[in-house]
Design a protein around this motif. Structure first.
Motif, short mmCIF file in Angstrom:
data_model
loop_
_atom_site.label_atom_id
_atom_site.label_comp_id
_atom_site.label_asym_id
_atom_site.label_seq_id
_atom_site.Cartn_x
_atom_site.Cartn_y
_atom_site.Cartn_z
N VAL A 121 8.75 72.43 15.53
CA VAL A 121 9.25 71.08 15.32
C VAL A 121 9.61 70.47 16.67
CG1 VAL A 121 11.09 69.68 14.34
CG2 VAL A 121 10.07 71.52 12.99
N SER A 122 8.99 69.33 16.99
CA SER A 122 9.29 68.61 18.22
C SER A 122 10.31 67.52 17.99
CB SER A 122 8.00 68.02 18.80
OG SER A 122 8.28 67.19 19.90
N SER A 123 10.20 66.82 16.85
CA SER A 123 11.17 65.76 16.55
C SER A 123 11.21 65.51 15.06
CB SER A 123 10.81 64.46 17.29
OG SER A 123 9.61 63.91 16.79
N ILE A 124 12.34 65.00 14.61
CA ILE A 124 12.54 64.58 13.22
C ILE A 124 13.22 63.23 13.26
CG2 ILE A 124 13.59 65.08 10.98
CD1 ILE A 124 13.64 68.04 11.76
N THR A 125 12.62 62.23 12.63
CA THR A 125 13.20 60.88 12.65
C THR A 125 13.18 60.28 11.25
OG1 THR A 125 11.06 59.89 13.21
CG2 THR A 125 12.53 60.44 15.04
N SER A 126 14.11 59.35 11.04
CA SER A 126 14.20 58.60 9.78
C SER A 126 14.42 57.13 10.08
CB SER A 126 15.33 59.14 8.90
OG SER A 126 15.17 60.52 8.63
N ASP A 127 13.74 56.64 11.13
CA ASP A 127 14.01 55.29 11.62
C ASP A 127 12.78 54.39 11.60
OD1 ASP A 127 12.60 56.59 13.58
OD2 ASP A 127 13.95 56.06 15.23
N PHE A 128 11.88 54.61 10.63
CA PHE A 128 10.72 53.73 10.54
C PHE A 128 11.13 52.36 10.04
CE2 PHE A 128 7.41 51.71 8.01
CZ PHE A 128 6.36 51.67 8.92
N TYR A 129 10.65 51.32 10.73
CA TYR A 129 10.81 49.94 10.28
C TYR A 129 9.44 49.30 10.16
CZ TYR A 129 15.79 50.49 11.18
OH TYR A 129 17.09 50.94 11.15
N GLY A 130 9.20 48.60 9.05
CA GLY A 130 7.88 48.10 8.74
C GLY A 130 7.54 46.79 9.41
N PRO A 131 6.33 46.26 9.17
CA PRO A 131 5.85 45.06 9.86
C PRO A 131 6.66 43.80 9.58
CG PRO A 131 4.35 45.72 8.09
CD PRO A 131 5.31 46.84 8.28
N GLY A 132 7.40 43.78 8.48
CA GLY A 132 8.24 42.62 8.20
C GLY A 132 9.37 42.44 9.20
N THR A 133 9.67 43.49 9.97
CA THR A 133 10.78 43.44 10.93
C THR A 133 10.36 42.95 12.31
OG1 THR A 133 10.50 45.75 11.66
CG2 THR A 133 11.88 45.36 9.72
#
Length: 410
Positions: free
Chosen positions: A376-388
Motif C-alpha cells: 500500500v502506497s496511499s489511501i485516500t477518501s478525498d475524491f471530488y467530482g467534476p461539479g466542483t
C-alpha cells in the motif's frame, strides 16, 4: 430509485414511439418532486429531437444526463434512470404535462415521491424577486447544523446574471452539479441525479448566506449558513488506513460480475501499480470517480497500471447487485474488473470480513494505491467530482502525478 424493475425494459436508445413524439413538447421542462411538507425538489428535463429521434435528458447545468431506457404503453411512460435503482412511472396528461411517481430503492425500503413536470414553465426556479441583488460567485465557508452539531463544507459557485452553478463539498464528497438562480436576495439551487434530490435556499448578502435550508428527499430538512472565504479549506478524511502492525500487503479474492474469481495476488497484478476503487452503485460520487477512472485506465493501461473496483452494495442478492453494477459498467464502458464484496453495506464488520488489514471503511468512494511491489502506497477518501470545478482538476492532477512517480520507481 426504481421499483418494479421488470416494468422498465431496456431500450438501446431513448426513442419514443411516433405517438409520443408527436404528443410531448420538445424543449426545457420544469420538473418537481413533491415533498410531504409541501416543498418541492425542482430540476429540469430536456426533450430534444436528434437525428429524427426523441431524446430525454435530466439537466443539472452544465451536466446533461441522457436517459436511454424509456418505455411507453398507451398514455403511460416507464422511465428507468441510467444509474442507480431509480425510476419513474408517469402518465402523459397532455403534450406539455406529465404526472406520476419517482421510485427509489434503498437498503431497507423503497421510497416514493409524487412527480409532475411541465414544458409550460421551462425555467428551473421562477425569478419571483427579480434580478439578483448581489453575487454569490466564489468560495464560501459553509456550516451545516443538525441536532446541535456543526459540519463544515465549502461552497464553490459561478454566477452569470442571476444564473448560478457549482457544488458544495464536504469532507466525504460533494453534492455534484448544483444549478439555480439568485432572485432578489434569495439563492435557490438544486440537483437531481437519481439518488440526490435536493434544494438549497438561503438569504444572500455581500459576504454571507443566512437562514439557509437544505431540503432533501421526501422529508429531511437541514439548516445551513455560509461566509464568503476564498481561502476556505476542508480537513481531509483520513480515517481509512492500514491497521497498526500491518506490513502494507493486501490479500483478497472476490468474484466479478461474471462470477469469475479475481485475486490481488493474480499474475496480472504483479509488478504493476494497482488502483483499488472502493465504491457502491448507490453512491453518486462513486459514479463520477468511475467515469474518471475508466477514462484514465483506457489511456494508461499499457503503462503498467491496473484498476480493480471493489463494490459494497445494499444487499448480497446477486441478481439485484449485478443489475445495479451492470448499469454502471454499461454506462461508462468500464473495462477493469468490478468485484462484489460478499457482505451488505450495512454490515458493521464489512471491512473486517473483506479487507481486514484496514480500519473501517466509512467514506465512499475511497482509493487504495499499491506500488509495484504490492505494498500500500496511499489511501485516500478525498475524491471530488467534476461539479466542483477546480477541486476536481486539483484532485486528478495530484492523482496522476502520484501514479507517475510510482511507475517511474525501480
Amino acid at each position: 430509485m426504481y421499483k418494479n424493475i421488470g416494468l422498465f425494459l431496456a431500450a438501446a436508445l431513448f426513442t419514443l414511439t411516433a405517438n409520443a413524439q408527436s404528443s410531448l413538447q420538445t424543449g426545457s421542462w420544469n420538473a418537481n418532486l413533491h415533498r410531504e411538507d409541501g416543498k418541492k425538489i425542482v430540476f429540469n428535463l430536456a426533450i430534444e429531437k436528434e437525428n429524427g429521434k426523441t431524446r430525454l435528458y435530466v439537466v443539472n447545468e452544465p451536466e446533461k444526463m441522457l436517459v436511454d431506457d424509456v418505455r411507453q404503453v398507451k398514455d403511460s411512460l416507464f422511465i428507468n434512470m441510467p444509474l442507480f435503482e431509480s425510476s419513474f412511472k408517469l402518465k402523459i396528461i397532455s403534450k406539455d404535462s406529465l404526472a406520476g411517481t419517482w421510485i427509489k430503492k434503498g437498503s431497507l425500503k423503497t421510497n416514493e415521491m409524487p412527480f409532475t413536470a411541465s414544458s409550460r414553465v421551462p425555467y428551473r426556479f421562477a425569478p419571483v424577486k427579480g434580478d439578483a441583488q448581489t453575487q454569490v460567485e466564489g468560495k464560501w465557508k459553509v456550516d451545516f447544523q443538525r441536532e446541535g452539531k456543526t459540519s463544515p463544507a465549502i461552497g464553490n459557485f459561478k454566477q452569470t446574471g442571476n444564473k448560478v452553478s457549482g457544488s458544495i463539498l464536504t469532507p466525504s464528497g460533494d453534492y455534484r452539479f448544483l444549478s439555480g438562480i439568485v432572485t432578489g436576495d434569495q439563492l435557490w439551487i438544486s440537483t437531481f441525479d437519481g439518488v440526490y434530490a435536493m434544494v438549497f435556499n438561503a438569504t444572500v448578502s455581500k459576504d454571507s448566506l443566512t437562514n439557509g435550508k437544505l431540503y432533501s428527499g421526501n422529508s429531511a430538512v437541514q439548516s445551513w449558513s455560509a461566509k464568503k472565504d476564498e481561502n476556505a479549506t476542508l480537513q481531509a478524511n483520513t480515517s481509512l488506513r492500514l491497521k497498526d502492525g500491518e506490513d502494507g500487503t493486501l490479500n483478497f479474492s472476490f468474484k466479478d460480475l461474471n462470477g469469475n474469481q479475481v485475486s490481488i495476488l493474480d499474475e496480472k497484478y504483479k509488478n504493476k501499480v494497482v488502483i483499488i476503487q472502493i465504491l457502491g452503485s448507490w453512491c453518486p460520487n462513486c459514479i463520477d470517480e468511475t467515469a474518471y477512472l475508466t477514462e484514465y485506465y483506457d489511456k494508461n493501461k499499457d503503462r503498467g497500471v491496473e484498476v480493480i473496483g471493489l463494490a459494497y452494495e445494499y444487499t448480497t442478492d446477486p441478481e439485484r447487485t449485478n443489475y445495479s453494477l451492470g448499469k454502471l459498467v454499461k454506462r461508462f464502458k468500464v473495462k477493469y474488473p468490478i468485484l462484489v464484496a460478499p457482505v451488505a453495506l450495512s454490515d458493521p464488520k464489512k471491512t473486517e470480513k473483506t479487507l481486514p488489514q484496514l480500519t473501517e471503511i466509512s467514506v465512499f468512494p475511497s482509493t487504495i494505491i499499491l506500488d509495484k511491489s504490492g505494498k500500500v502506497s496511499s489511501i485516500t477518501s478525498d475524491f471530488y467530482g467534476p461539479g466542483t470545478g477546480e477541486y476536481y482538476t486539483k484532485y486528478t492532477n495530484e492523482f496522476e502525478q502520484k501514479i507517475n512517480k510510482l511507475l517511474e520507481a525501480k
